[in-house]
Design a protein around this motif. Structure first.
Motif, PDB file in Angstrom:
ATOM      1  N   MET A   9      -9.256   4.742  13.817  1.00 20.74           N
ATOM      2  CA  MET A   9      -7.680   4.757  12.799  1.00 20.74           C
ATOM      3  C   MET A   9      -7.986   4.878  11.769  1.00 20.74           C
ATOM      4  SD  MET A   9      -5.625   5.244  15.278  1.00 20.74           S
ATOM      5  CE  MET A   9      -3.640   5.025  13.931  1.00 20.74           C
ATOM      6  N   ALA A  10      -8.805   4.020  10.928  1.00 25.93           N
ATOM      7  CA  ALA A  10      -9.143   4.706   9.807  1.00 25.93           C
ATOM      8  C   ALA A  10      -9.783   5.916   9.231  1.00 25.93           C
ATOM      9  CB  ALA A  10     -10.918   3.691   9.305  1.00 25.93           C
ATOM     10  N   GLN A  11     -10.312   6.348  10.978  1.00 27.44           N
ATOM     11  CA  GLN A  11     -10.377   7.922   9.964  1.00 27.44           C
ATOM     12  C   GLN A  11      -9.160   8.920   9.806  1.00 27.44           C
ATOM     13  OE1 GLN A  11     -12.684   8.642   8.652  1.00 27.44           O
ATOM     14  NE2 GLN A  11     -14.864   9.252   9.825  1.00 27.44           N
ATOM     15  N   VAL A  12      -8.561   8.134  11.175  1.00 27.53           N
ATOM     16  CA  VAL A  12      -6.769   8.818  10.943  1.00 27.53           C
ATOM     17  C   VAL A  12      -5.909   9.250   9.634  1.00 27.53           C
ATOM     18  CG1 VAL A  12      -4.390   9.799  12.010  1.00 27.53           C
ATOM     19  CG2 VAL A  12      -6.682   9.126  13.537  1.00 27.53           C
ATOM     20  N   ALA A  46      -2.590  18.232  10.851  1.00 26.84           N
ATOM     21  CA  ALA A  46      -3.062  18.617  12.509  1.00 26.84           C
ATOM     22  C   ALA A  46      -3.523  17.670  12.970  1.00 26.84           C
ATOM     23  CB  ALA A  46      -2.463  19.670  12.280  1.00 26.84           C
ATOM     24  N   PHE A  47      -4.591  18.018  12.292  1.00 29.09           N
ATOM     25  CA  PHE A  47      -5.906  17.812  12.401  1.00 29.09           C
ATOM     26  C   PHE A  47      -6.153  15.616  12.981  1.00 29.09           C
ATOM     27  CE2 PHE A  47      -9.336  21.146  11.148  1.00 29.09           C
ATOM     28  CZ  PHE A  47      -9.115  22.053  12.465  1.00 29.09           C
ATOM     29  N   SER A  48      -5.283  14.753  11.911  1.00 27.79           N
ATOM     30  CA  SER A  48      -4.545  13.335  11.442  1.00 27.79           C
ATOM     31  C   SER A  48      -4.622  13.104  13.257  1.00 27.79           C
ATOM     32  CB  SER A  48      -3.962  13.239  10.528  1.00 27.79           C
ATOM     33  OG  SER A  48      -3.327  13.231  10.489  1.00 27.79           O
ATOM     34  N   PHE A  49      -3.230  14.081  14.076  1.00 26.81           N
ATOM     35  CA  PHE A  49      -3.343  14.058  14.921  1.00 26.81           C
ATOM     36  C   PHE A  49      -3.842  14.257  16.003  1.00 26.81           C
ATOM     37  CE2 PHE A  49       0.832  14.293  12.483  1.00 26.81           C
ATOM     38  CZ  PHE A  49       1.569  13.511  13.326  1.00 26.81           C
ATOM     39  N   VAL A  50      -4.881  15.296  16.069  1.00 26.47           N
ATOM     40  CA  VAL A  50      -5.920  15.172  16.870  1.00 26.47           C
ATOM     41  C   VAL A  50      -6.847  14.236  16.815  1.00 26.47           C
ATOM     42  CG1 VAL A  50      -7.947  17.418  17.665  1.00 26.47           C
ATOM     43  CG2 VAL A  50      -5.638  18.096  16.797  1.00 26.47           C
ATOM     44  N   GLY A  54      -7.935  11.521  19.848  1.00 29.53           N
ATOM     45  CA  GLY A  54      -8.777  11.323  20.117  1.00 29.53           C
ATOM     46  C   GLY A  54      -9.447   9.567  20.625  1.00 29.53           C
ATOM     47  N   VAL A  55      -8.949   8.932  19.321  1.00 30.26           N
ATOM     48  CA  VAL A  55      -8.611   7.402  19.196  1.00 30.26           C
ATOM     49  C   VAL A  55      -7.714   6.496  20.547  1.00 30.26           C
ATOM     50  CG1 VAL A  55      -7.829   5.795  18.211  1.00 30.26           C
ATOM     51  CG2 VAL A  55      -9.155   7.713  16.571  1.00 30.26           C
ATOM     52  N   LEU A  56      -7.497   7.356  20.949  1.00 27.94           N
ATOM     53  CA  LEU A  56      -6.157   7.013  22.439  1.00 27.94           C
ATOM     54  C   LEU A  56      -7.228   6.969  23.299  1.00 27.94           C
ATOM     55  CD1 LEU A  56      -2.370   7.348  21.235  1.00 27.94           C
ATOM     56  CD2 LEU A  56      -3.751   6.004  20.498  1.00 27.94           C
ATOM     57  N   LEU A  57      -7.187   8.551  23.060  1.00 28.49           N
ATOM     58  CA  LEU A  57      -8.518   8.540  24.803  1.00 28.49           C
ATOM     59  C   LEU A  57      -9.763   7.774  24.148  1.00 28.49           C
ATOM     60  CD1 LEU A  57      -8.379  12.671  24.980  1.00 28.49           C
ATOM     61  CD2 LEU A  57      -7.710  11.064  26.647  1.00 28.49           C
ATOM     62  N   GLN A  58     -10.138   7.479  23.647  1.00 23.84           N
ATOM     63  CA  GLN A  58     -11.290   6.918  23.304  1.00 23.84           C
ATOM     64  C   GLN A  58     -11.031   4.906  23.873  1.00 23.84           C
ATOM     65  OE1 GLN A  58     -13.220   6.205  19.753  1.00 23.84           O
ATOM     66  NE2 GLN A  58     -15.553   5.697  20.141  1.00 23.84           N
ATOM     67  N   PHE A 104      -8.744   4.102  26.014  1.00 20.33           N
ATOM     68  CA  PHE A 104      -8.672   4.068  27.368  1.00 20.33           C
ATOM     69  C   PHE A 104      -9.366   4.834  28.333  1.00 20.33           C
ATOM     70  CE2 PHE A 104      -7.116   7.048  30.800  1.00 20.33           C
ATOM     71  CZ  PHE A 104      -6.041   5.342  31.220  1.00 20.33           C
ATOM     72  N   SER A 105     -10.128   4.945  27.816  1.00 14.00           N
ATOM     73  CA  SER A 105     -11.837   5.271  28.370  1.00 14.00           C
ATOM     74  C   SER A 105     -12.136   3.460  27.860  1.00 14.00           C
ATOM     75  CB  SER A 105     -12.892   6.196  27.768  1.00 14.00           C
ATOM     76  OG  SER A 105     -13.949   6.362  28.298  1.00 14.00           O
ATOM     77  N   ASP A 106     -12.550   2.753  27.067  1.00 17.19           N
ATOM     78  CA  ASP A 106     -12.578   2.086  26.801  1.00 17.19           C
ATOM     79  C   ASP A 106     -12.417   0.693  27.477  1.00 17.19           C
ATOM     80  OD1 ASP A 106     -14.862   2.782  25.456  1.00 17.19           O
ATOM     81  OD2 ASP A 106     -13.854   2.024  23.634  1.00 17.19           O
ATOM     82  N   GLU A 107     -10.923   0.830  28.140  1.00 21.38           N
ATOM     83  CA  GLU A 107      -9.854  -0.147  28.390  1.00 21.38           C
ATOM     84  C   GLU A 107     -10.726   0.445  30.622  1.00 21.38           C
ATOM     85  OE1 GLU A 107      -6.227  -0.127  27.635  1.00 21.38           O
ATOM     86  OE2 GLU A 107      -6.349  -0.499  26.355  1.00 21.38           O
ATOM     87  N   THR A 108     -11.077   1.104  30.477  1.00 27.80           N
ATOM     88  CA  THR A 108     -10.915   1.115  32.117  1.00 27.80           C
ATOM     89  C   THR A 108     -12.594   1.087  32.764  1.00 27.80           C
ATOM     90  OG1 THR A 108     -11.953   4.100  31.783  1.00 27.80           O
ATOM     91  CG2 THR A 108      -9.489   3.316  32.241  1.00 27.80           C
ATOM     92  N   LEU A 109     -13.160   1.023  31.702  1.00 30.55           N
ATOM     93  CA  LEU A 109     -14.744   0.802  31.991  1.00 30.55           C
ATOM     94  C   LEU A 109     -15.121  -0.408  31.966  1.00 30.55           C
ATOM     95  CD1 LEU A 109     -17.027   3.582  29.512  1.00 30.55           C
ATOM     96  CD2 LEU A 109     -16.299   3.468  32.123  1.00 30.55           C
TER      97      LEU A 109
END
Length: 181
Positions: A99-102, A162-166, A170-174, A176-181
Motif C-alpha cells: 500500500m505504501a507504493q500505491v 490509473a496504475f495506482s489502482f493496478v 496487486g496488493v489485494l491479490l497478494q 488474498f494469496s497470503d491468506e489462502t496459504l
C-alpha cells in the motif's frame, strides 16, 4: 512444482531489485544535479531582482516570476524525491505490491497534475516567456498570441493514477494469496 514457482518468483524479485537499485541511484544523481542548478538559478534570479543590471534581460526580474519558478522547482524536486522513494523500496527487496507504493504513486500523480498547472500558468504569462527579445511562443499574423497547452503532464498524471489502482489490485491479490496459504 511449488518450489520451482517460488524460485522463479524470487529470481524475478531479485532482478527487479537490481534494476530498481540502478534507477534509484540514477534518480538520486539527477535529483542532486537538479537541486544544485535550481539553487544557482534562484540565486541569480534573486540578484536580478535586487539589481536589474545584473540580470541579462530586457526588463527587470519580477517577483511573480521568481515565485512561479520557486513553485515549479519545488514540485519537480518533490516529484524526483517521490520517484526515488518508489524505486528505493523495491531496490531494498520489498515487494512492489504494498500500500505504501500505491500511496506514492498517487502522490506522484498529484504532483504531476500540480506541475502541469504551474507549467501552463508559466506558459500563458507572456512576460515570463520573453527573454532578451526572443519570443518562445507562437504569434499569429494579426498579433494574437496562440496559447499553448502542454497536455503531456495531464495525461501522464492520469496514467500514473490509473496504475495506482493496478498496484492496489496487486496488493489485494497478494494479501488474498497470503491468506489462502
Amino acid at each position: 512444482m511449488l518450489n520451482e514457482e517460488a524460485q522463479k518468483t524470487e529470481e524475478s524479485l531479485n532482478k527487479s531489485s537490481k534494476v530498481c537499485k540502478y534507477i534509484s541511484i540514477l534518480l538520486k544523481i539527477i535529483f542532486a544535479i537538479f537541486c544544485i542548478c535550481w539553487m544557482l538559478s534562484i540565486g541569480v534570479m534573486t540578484f536580478g531582482l535586487i539589481d536589474p543590471s545584473l540580470a541579462n534581460r530586457e526588463s527587470a526580474m519580477d517577483v511573480p516570476l521568481l515565485i512561479l519558478y520557486l513553485a515549479h522547482g519545488v514540485v519537480i524536486a518533490l516529484l524526483l524525491a517521490a520517484l526515488v522513494g518508489v524505486f528505493s523500496g523495491v531496490a531494498k527487496g520489498e515487494s512492489p505490491f504494498v500500500m505504501a507504493q500505491v500511496k506514492k504513486l498517487r502522490i506522484i500523480a498529484g504532483l504531476l497534475l500540480l506541475y502541469a498547472i504551474i507549467d501552463n500558468v508559466i506558459a500563458q504569462n507572456n512576460s515570463l516567456i520573453i527573454f532578451s527579445g526572443l519570443n518562445s511562443g507562437y504569434v499569429s499574423p494579426n498579433s494574437n498570441q496562440i496559447i499553448q497547452i502542454n497536455f503531456a503532464p495531464f495525461i501522464v498524471a492520469g496514467v500514473v493514477y490509473a496504475f495506482s489502482f493496478v498496484f492496489k489490485y496487486g496488493v489485494l491479490l497478494q494479501e488474498f494469496s497470503d491468506e489462502t496459504l
